[in-house]
Write a protein that holds these residues in place. Structure first.
Motif, PDB file in Angstrom:
ATOM      1  N   LYS A  66       0.831  -1.211   0.000  1.00 43.74           N
ATOM      2  CA  LYS A  66       0.000   0.000   0.000  1.00 43.74           C
ATOM      3  C   LYS A  66       0.862   1.256   0.000  1.00 43.74           C
ATOM      4  O   LYS A  66       0.633   2.189   0.775  1.00 43.74           O
ATOM      5  N   SER A  67       1.871   1.267  -0.858  1.00 45.17           N
ATOM      6  CA  SER A  67       2.774   2.403  -1.085  1.00 45.17           C
ATOM      7  C   SER A  67       3.661   2.742   0.108  1.00 45.17           C
ATOM      8  O   SER A  67       4.316   3.776   0.125  1.00 45.17           O
ATOM      9  N   SER A  68       3.680   1.885   1.125  1.00 44.90           N
ATOM     10  CA  SER A  68       4.561   2.093   2.271  1.00 44.90           C
ATOM     11  C   SER A  68       5.607   0.989   2.328  1.00 44.90           C
ATOM     12  O   SER A  68       5.330  -0.166   2.013  1.00 44.90           O
ATOM     13  N   SER A  69       6.811   1.345   2.743  1.00 46.05           N
ATOM     14  CA  SER A  69       7.921   0.402   2.799  1.00 46.05           C
ATOM     15  C   SER A  69       7.839  -0.458   4.056  1.00 46.05           C
ATOM     16  O   SER A  69       7.608   0.050   5.151  1.00 46.05           O
ATOM     17  N   VAL A  70       8.028  -1.765   3.863  1.00 51.40           N
ATOM     18  CA  VAL A  70       8.025  -2.718   4.970  1.00 51.40           C
ATOM     19  C   VAL A  70       9.374  -3.430   4.992  1.00 51.40           C
ATOM     20  O   VAL A  70       9.821  -3.979   3.978  1.00 51.40           O
ATOM     21  N   ALA A  71      10.044  -3.398   6.131  1.00 50.04           N
ATOM     22  CA  ALA A  71      11.368  -4.003   6.269  1.00 50.04           C
ATOM     23  C   ALA A  71      11.258  -5.377   6.927  1.00 50.04           C
ATOM     24  O   ALA A  71      10.400  -5.595   7.785  1.00 50.04           O
ATOM     25  N   TYR A  72      12.142  -6.279   6.518  1.00 47.87           N
ATOM     26  CA  TYR A  72      12.100  -7.625   7.095  1.00 47.87           C
ATOM     27  C   TYR A  72      13.438  -8.331   6.895  1.00 47.87           C
ATOM     28  O   TYR A  72      14.262  -7.940   6.059  1.00 47.87           O
ATOM     29  N   ILE A  73      13.643  -9.379   7.677  1.00 50.33           N
ATOM     30  CA  ILE A  73      14.790 -10.271   7.563  1.00 50.33           C
ATOM     31  C   ILE A  73      14.301 -11.578   6.975  1.00 50.33           C
ATOM     32  O   ILE A  73      13.220 -12.061   7.316  1.00 50.33           O
ATOM     33  N   ASP A  74      15.090 -12.181   6.095  1.00 48.44           N
ATOM     34  CA  ASP A  74      14.709 -13.446   5.454  1.00 48.44           C
ATOM     35  C   ASP A  74      15.970 -14.288   5.314  1.00 48.44           C
ATOM     36  O   ASP A  74      16.827 -14.001   4.479  1.00 48.44           O
ATOM     37  N   GLU A  75      16.090 -15.331   6.152  1.00 51.06           N
ATOM     38  CA  GLU A  75      17.296 -16.154   6.158  1.00 51.06           C
ATOM     39  C   GLU A  75      16.937 -17.638   6.223  1.00 51.06           C
ATOM     40  O   GLU A  75      15.907 -18.013   6.771  1.00 51.06           O
ATOM     41  N   GLY A  76      17.808 -18.472   5.657  1.00 51.09           N
ATOM     42  CA  GLY A  76      17.638 -19.915   5.724  1.00 51.09           C
ATOM     43  C   GLY A  76      16.715 -20.471   4.655  1.00 51.09           C
ATOM     44  O   GLY A  76      16.207 -19.736   3.792  1.00 51.09           O
ATOM     45  N   GLN A  77      16.482 -21.777   4.740  1.00 56.97           N
ATOM     46  CA  GLN A  77      15.640 -22.474   3.767  1.00 56.97           C
ATOM     47  C   GLN A  77      14.763 -23.502   4.479  1.00 56.97           C
ATOM     48  O   GLN A  77      15.069 -23.936   5.585  1.00 56.97           O
ATOM     49  N   GLY A  78      13.679 -23.883   3.792  1.00 54.76           N
ATOM     50  CA  GLY A  78      12.825 -24.930   4.328  1.00 54.76           C
ATOM     51  C   GLY A  78      11.500 -24.389   4.827  1.00 54.76           C
ATOM     52  O   GLY A  78      11.012 -23.352   4.361  1.00 54.76           O
ATOM     53  N   ASP A 108      -6.339  -5.348  11.939  1.00 52.86           N
ATOM     54  CA  ASP A 108      -5.641  -4.648  10.852  1.00 52.86           C
ATOM     55  C   ASP A 108      -4.222  -5.194  10.687  1.00 52.86           C
ATOM     56  O   ASP A 108      -3.746  -5.371   9.565  1.00 52.86           O
ATOM     57  N   TYR A 109      -3.551  -5.432  11.815  1.00 51.41           N
ATOM     58  CA  TYR A 109      -2.200  -5.988  11.751  1.00 51.41           C
ATOM     59  C   TYR A 109      -2.218  -7.383  11.143  1.00 51.41           C
ATOM     60  O   TYR A 109      -1.333  -7.744  10.361  1.00 51.41           O
ATOM     61  N   ALA A 110      -3.227  -8.184  11.494  1.00 53.40           N
ATOM     62  CA  ALA A 110      -3.342  -9.524  10.921  1.00 53.40           C
ATOM     63  C   ALA A 110      -3.547  -9.450   9.414  1.00 53.40           C
ATOM     64  O   ALA A 110      -2.932 -10.219   8.649  1.00 53.40           O
ATOM     65  N   ASP A 111      -4.396  -8.522   8.968  1.00 56.85           N
ATOM     66  CA  ASP A 111      -4.613  -8.338   7.527  1.00 56.85           C
ATOM     67  C   ASP A 111      -3.331  -7.875   6.844  1.00 56.85           C
ATOM     68  O   ASP A 111      -3.019  -8.309   5.725  1.00 56.85           O
ATOM     69  N   PHE A 112      -2.599  -6.988   7.506  1.00 52.53           N
ATOM     70  CA  PHE A 112      -1.325  -6.500   6.981  1.00 52.53           C
ATOM     71  C   PHE A 112      -0.326  -7.655   6.815  1.00 52.53           C
ATOM     72  O   PHE A 112       0.351  -7.760   5.788  1.00 52.53           O
ATOM     73  N   ILE A 113      -0.238  -8.522   7.809  1.00 54.35           N
ATOM     74  CA  ILE A 113       0.656  -9.685   7.723  1.00 54.35           C
ATOM     75  C   ILE A 113       0.234 -10.594   6.572  1.00 54.35           C
ATOM     76  O   ILE A 113       1.084 -11.120   5.830  1.00 54.35           O
ATOM     77  N   HIS A 114      -1.062 -10.768   6.395  1.00 55.27           N
ATOM     78  CA  HIS A 114      -1.577 -11.586   5.290  1.00 55.27           C
ATOM     79  C   HIS A 114      -1.129 -11.008   3.949  1.00 55.27           C
ATOM     80  O   HIS A 114      -0.660 -11.739   3.059  1.00 55.27           O
ATOM     81  N   GLN A 115      -1.241  -9.694   3.803  1.00 55.96           N
ATOM     82  CA  GLN A 115      -0.807  -9.039   2.569  1.00 55.96           C
ATOM     83  C   GLN A 115       0.700  -9.177   2.382  1.00 55.96           C
ATOM     84  O   GLN A 115       1.185  -9.377   1.260  1.00 55.96           O
ATOM     85  N   PHE A 116       1.435  -9.060   3.476  1.00 62.54           N
ATOM     86  CA  PHE A 116       2.883  -9.182   3.413  1.00 62.54           C
ATOM     87  C   PHE A 116       3.284 -10.579   2.938  1.00 62.54           C
ATOM     88  O   PHE A 116       4.138 -10.718   2.045  1.00 62.54           O
ATOM     89  N   LEU A 117       2.689 -11.613   3.497  1.00 60.50           N
ATOM     90  CA  LEU A 117       3.016 -12.977   3.086  1.00 60.50           C
ATOM     91  C   LEU A 117       2.653 -13.209   1.621  1.00 60.50           C
ATOM     92  O   LEU A 117       3.391 -13.874   0.890  1.00 60.50           O
ATOM     93  N   ASP A 118       1.532 -12.640   1.194  1.00 64.24           N
ATOM     94  CA  ASP A 118       1.158 -12.737  -0.218  1.00 64.24           C
ATOM     95  C   ASP A 118       2.205 -12.072  -1.105  1.00 64.24           C
ATOM     96  O   ASP A 118       2.540 -12.578  -2.183  1.00 64.24           O
TER      97      ASP A 118
END
Length: 257
Positions: A7-19, A70-80
């Motif tokens: 939604k035009s806002s930047s979201v930061a995250y860490i993504d490491e490993g596999q599986g 709202d946070y749960a919906d945001f996480i859903h969008q993020f995972l998508d």
């Protein structure tokens, strides 16, 4: 640190490993950096994604994300946005409230979930007044003064003295919280509903983690359900911040699950 636009806002995250994906959600006035001692260990076995919630860490404030749903919906969008279908969700404190809302709305996206120093109980009337007072304090004195008062209470009393460097690290992370993001989270926690029933009725694997010296959420507030699918763990010499106070012990829980 990676970023994605939602939604035009930047979201930061860490993504490491596999599986299999473990998805980590930090607590109030924290960030993905809360998990810095945990992620490298878990990434030996899993793909670990840790997000900065809106207005926390390096993530921008999201308009209209000010209730737990709202946070749960945001996480859903993020995972998508990452094209991640299913995760095991680990929520610390505020992150646990969001995890329960996500489990209620999007259980098909979960392999299991964990509450880490969190609860299905709603805020008491006294706690609601405390949220209001905190929001006013942020307005009147600023986020840094508020964080200075908050963070030491999250650690076991003995650890505040013996692990002062960890307390200072958590305080520094808290300083990065946007005042608007903090106040949105306060109102979301204030207004959240009772979700103990989600823990009771789910068939998913659940891990409930409490700190023996948690001054905010005692174990009886975390352990509100029993069942063959529910694992209850109390960590010794730990307050509300096991990712700092006992990271190896915390990781061991999920290596053995």
């Amino acid at each position: 640190m990676k970023t994605v636009q939602i939604k035009s806002s930047s979201v930061a995250y860490i993504d490491e490993g596999q599986g299999e994906v473990l998805f980590l959600i930090h607590g109030f006035c924290g960030s993905s950096a809360y998990w810095s001692r945990v992620v490298p260990l878990l990434a030996n076995q899993y793909r670990v994604i840790a997000i900065d919630l809106p207005g926390h860490g390096e993530s921008e404030v999201q308009d209209n994300v000010n209730q737990i749903d709202d946070y749960a919906d945001f996480i859903h969008q993020f995972l998508d946005s990452l094209e991640v279908d299913k995760v095991t969700m680990l929520g610390h404190s505020l992150g646990g409230y969001i995890t329960l809302a996500f489990a209620e709305k999007y259980s098909e996206r979960l392999n299991g979930f964990s509450l880490i120093h969190s609860t299905g109980f709603p805020d008491s009337e006294e706690a609601k007044k405390g949220r209001d007072t905190s929001a006013l304090k942020i307005d009147d004195e600023g986020i840094e003064v508020f964080v200075d008062g908050l963070i030491p209470k999250l650690f076991a009393p003995n650890n505040v003295k013996s692990h002062q460097n960890l307390v200072e690290e958590a305080i520094k992370i808290g300083y990065s919280t946007s005042p608007i993001g903090a106040k949105n989270a306060l109102m979301a926690m204030r207004n959240r509903k009772d979700r103990r029933d989600i823990i009771n009725i789910t068939k998913l694997p659940v891990v409930l983690v409490a700190g023996a010296e948690d001054q905010l959420i005692p174990s009886e507030k975390t352990f509100t359900a029993n069942g063959v699918n529910i694992k209850q763990v109390v960590l010794k010499d730990v307050g509300h911040m096991s990712m700092y106070e006992g990271p190896k012990e915390l990781v061991k829980i999920f290596e053995e699950r």
